[in-house]
Motif scaffolding. Structure first.
Motif, PDB file in Angstrom:
ATOM      1  N   GLY A  71     -20.016   1.997   9.764  1.00  0.00           N
ATOM      2  CA  GLY A  71     -20.412   0.354   9.623  1.00  0.00           C
ATOM      3  C   GLY A  71     -20.054   0.074   8.252  1.00  0.00           C
ATOM      4  N   LEU A  72     -19.696  -1.056   7.693  1.00  0.00           N
ATOM      5  CA  LEU A  72     -19.664  -1.631   6.443  1.00  0.00           C
ATOM      6  C   LEU A  72     -20.573  -2.855   6.026  1.00  0.00           C
ATOM      7  N   LEU A  73     -21.457  -2.606   4.864  1.00  0.00           N
ATOM      8  CA  LEU A  73     -22.341  -3.578   4.624  1.00  0.00           C
ATOM      9  C   LEU A  73     -21.825  -3.959   3.219  1.00  0.00           C
ATOM     10  N   LEU A  74     -21.520  -5.457   3.117  1.00  0.00           N
ATOM     11  CA  LEU A  74     -20.778  -6.181   2.078  1.00  0.00           C
ATOM     12  C   LEU A  74     -22.052  -6.635   1.332  1.00  0.00           C
ATOM     13  N   ALA A  75     -22.225  -6.610   0.067  1.00  0.00           N
ATOM     14  CA  ALA A  75     -23.527  -7.341  -0.682  1.00  0.00           C
ATOM     15  C   ALA A  75     -22.817  -8.179  -1.686  1.00  0.00           C
ATOM     16  N   THR A  76     -22.554  -9.583  -1.394  1.00  0.00           N
ATOM     17  CA  THR A  76     -21.669 -10.527  -2.138  1.00  0.00           C
ATOM     18  C   THR A  76     -22.391 -11.324  -2.995  1.00  0.00           C
ATOM     19  N   LEU A 136      -9.112  -9.511   9.707  1.00  0.00           N
ATOM     20  CA  LEU A 136      -9.076  -7.982   9.726  1.00  0.00           C
ATOM     21  C   LEU A 136      -9.471  -7.293  10.826  1.00  0.00           C
ATOM     22  N   GLY A 137      -9.918  -8.026  11.821  1.00  0.00           N
ATOM     23  CA  GLY A 137     -10.253  -7.394  13.203  1.00  0.00           C
ATOM     24  C   GLY A 137     -11.777  -6.758  13.187  1.00  0.00           C
ATOM     25  N   MET A 138     -12.886  -7.052  12.160  1.00  0.00           N
ATOM     26  CA  MET A 138     -14.115  -6.312  12.194  1.00  0.00           C
ATOM     27  C   MET A 138     -14.693  -7.223  13.183  1.00  0.00           C
ATOM     28  N   ARG A 139     -16.049  -6.452  13.389  1.00  0.00           N
ATOM     29  CA  ARG A 139     -16.916  -6.994  14.272  1.00  0.00           C
ATOM     30  C   ARG A 139     -18.160  -7.287  13.258  1.00  0.00           C
ATOM     31  N   PRO A 140     -18.217  -8.640  12.879  1.00  0.00           N
ATOM     32  CA  PRO A 140     -19.404  -9.062  12.135  1.00  0.00           C
ATOM     33  C   PRO A 140     -20.628  -9.078  13.033  1.00  0.00           C
ATOM     34  N   TRP A 141     -21.890  -8.720  12.209  1.00  0.00           N
ATOM     35  CA  TRP A 141     -23.183  -8.842  12.804  1.00  0.00           C
ATOM     36  C   TRP A 141     -23.752 -10.190  12.502  1.00  0.00           C
ATOM     37  N   PHE A 142     -24.038 -11.078  13.594  1.00  0.00           N
ATOM     38  CA  PHE A 142     -24.569 -12.345  13.497  1.00  0.00           C
ATOM     39  C   PHE A 142     -25.907 -12.692  13.680  1.00  0.00           C
ATOM     40  N   GLU A 143     -26.502 -11.452  13.913  1.00  0.00           N
ATOM     41  CA  GLU A 143     -27.950 -11.527  14.246  1.00  0.00           C
ATOM     42  C   GLU A 143     -29.165 -11.760  13.348  1.00  0.00           C
ATOM     43  N   GLY A 144     -28.503 -11.324  12.093  1.00  0.00           N
ATOM     44  CA  GLY A 144     -29.500 -11.326  11.078  1.00  0.00           C
ATOM     45  C   GLY A 144     -28.731 -11.910   9.614  1.00  0.00           C
ATOM     46  N   VAL A 172     -35.975  -5.155   7.873  1.00  0.00           N
ATOM     47  CA  VAL A 172     -35.876  -5.667   8.898  1.00  0.00           C
ATOM     48  C   VAL A 172     -34.282  -5.916   9.379  1.00  0.00           C
ATOM     49  N   PHE A 173     -33.463  -6.376   8.334  1.00  0.00           N
ATOM     50  CA  PHE A 173     -32.033  -6.767   8.193  1.00  0.00           C
ATOM     51  C   PHE A 173     -31.399  -5.421   8.566  1.00  0.00           C
ATOM     52  N   LEU A 174     -31.638  -4.405   7.993  1.00  0.00           N
ATOM     53  CA  LEU A 174     -31.018  -3.076   7.844  1.00  0.00           C
ATOM     54  C   LEU A 174     -31.261  -2.280   9.561  1.00  0.00           C
ATOM     55  N   ALA A 175     -32.604  -2.571   9.833  1.00  0.00           N
ATOM     56  CA  ALA A 175     -32.762  -2.004  11.199  1.00  0.00           C
ATOM     57  C   ALA A 175     -31.946  -2.880  12.189  1.00  0.00           C
ATOM     58  N   GLY A 176     -31.884  -4.222  12.153  1.00  0.00           N
ATOM     59  CA  GLY A 176     -30.910  -4.820  12.970  1.00  0.00           C
ATOM     60  C   GLY A 176     -29.525  -4.384  12.880  1.00  0.00           C
ATOM     61  N   VAL A 181     -24.714  -1.382  14.998  1.00  0.00           N
ATOM     62  CA  VAL A 181     -23.558  -0.382  14.561  1.00  0.00           C
ATOM     63  C   VAL A 181     -23.592   0.719  15.553  1.00  0.00           C
ATOM     64  N   GLN A 182     -24.783   1.050  15.916  1.00  0.00           N
ATOM     65  CA  GLN A 182     -25.118   2.187  17.115  1.00  0.00           C
ATOM     66  C   GLN A 182     -24.377   1.483  18.485  1.00  0.00           C
ATOM     67  N   GLY A 183     -24.635   0.450  18.603  1.00  0.00           N
ATOM     68  CA  GLY A 183     -24.084   0.108  19.785  1.00  0.00           C
ATOM     69  C   GLY A 183     -22.639  -0.353  19.897  1.00  0.00           C
TER      70      GLY A 183
END
Length: 190
Positions: A71-76, A136-144, A172-176, A181-183
């Motif tokens: 997974g990729l985490l962007l801190a913008t 880019l065809g990524m899968r953004p996480w929208f839950e948090g 909490v954000f990182l856990a979500g 990512v795992q799923g």
């Protein structure tokens, strides 16, 4: 073990977004690692440089780090209500050559977070990332969503996160995101 690569969109030594990533390294859930990568050394994109000299080594190295991660985490940061130029420039290089986009980005889970001294966090920059991530065809996480406002009160002069409420929100954000990512492992382009 889930491996996440985090990238700060700021080159500044005392960046709030880099500090946010450093705080995140100690708050990721068990069975998850967060490795911080850098944009330093990536030149301004120039098609002539690409044609005459090829892809810069700093870009190739970062492409490899991203491709090897789950997974990729962007801190913008947010500059002028949008994505910082240095961050977008790096993504533009990372998408070269276009045939490498699936290997580097395809199906990769991504989350965006950000810290700002302003009162709205980085909400506009985070929104501006969505069309780029989609392209880019990524899968953004929208839950948090993690918007760290008034970051000068959240981090001390050493860059340590001293606000407990923000620390808990980050955890909490990182856990979500780690769960997402795992799923998502079946969606990564190999």
């Amino acid at each position: 073990m889930i491996k996440i690569i985090g990238i700060s969109g700021s080159l500044r030594t005392n960046s709030f977004n880099t500090a946010l990533l450093h705080a995140a390294t100690s708050l990721v859930p068990n069975e998850t690692t967060l490795e911080i990568a850098t944009l330093k050394g990536i030149p301004l994109y120039d098609g002539d440089v690409e044609a005459n000299e090829g892809i810069p080594q700093a870009v190739i190295a970062l492409q490899g780090q991203i491709a090897a991660a789950d997974g990729l985490l962007l801190a913008t940061p947010e500059y002028n209500n949008s994505i910082p130029g240095v961050f977008k420039n790096a993504i533009d290089w990372l998408s070269r050559p276009p045939s490498d986009i699936p290997r580097v980005f395809g199906g990769r889970p991504v989350a965006v977070m950000g810290a700002s001294p302003g009162g709205f966090g980085t909400v506009l920059a985070q929104n501006a990332w969505l069309p780029v991530l989609r392209t880019l065809g990524m899968r953004p996480w929208f839950e948090g969503r993690l918007l760290v406002s008034r970051a000068n009160n959240v981090f001390d002069e050493s860059g340590d996160m001293v606000d407990e409420k923000a620390r808990k929100q980050l955890q909490v954000f990182l856990a979500g995101f780690a769960e997402f990512v795992q799923g998502s492992s079946n969606f990564l382009v190999k």
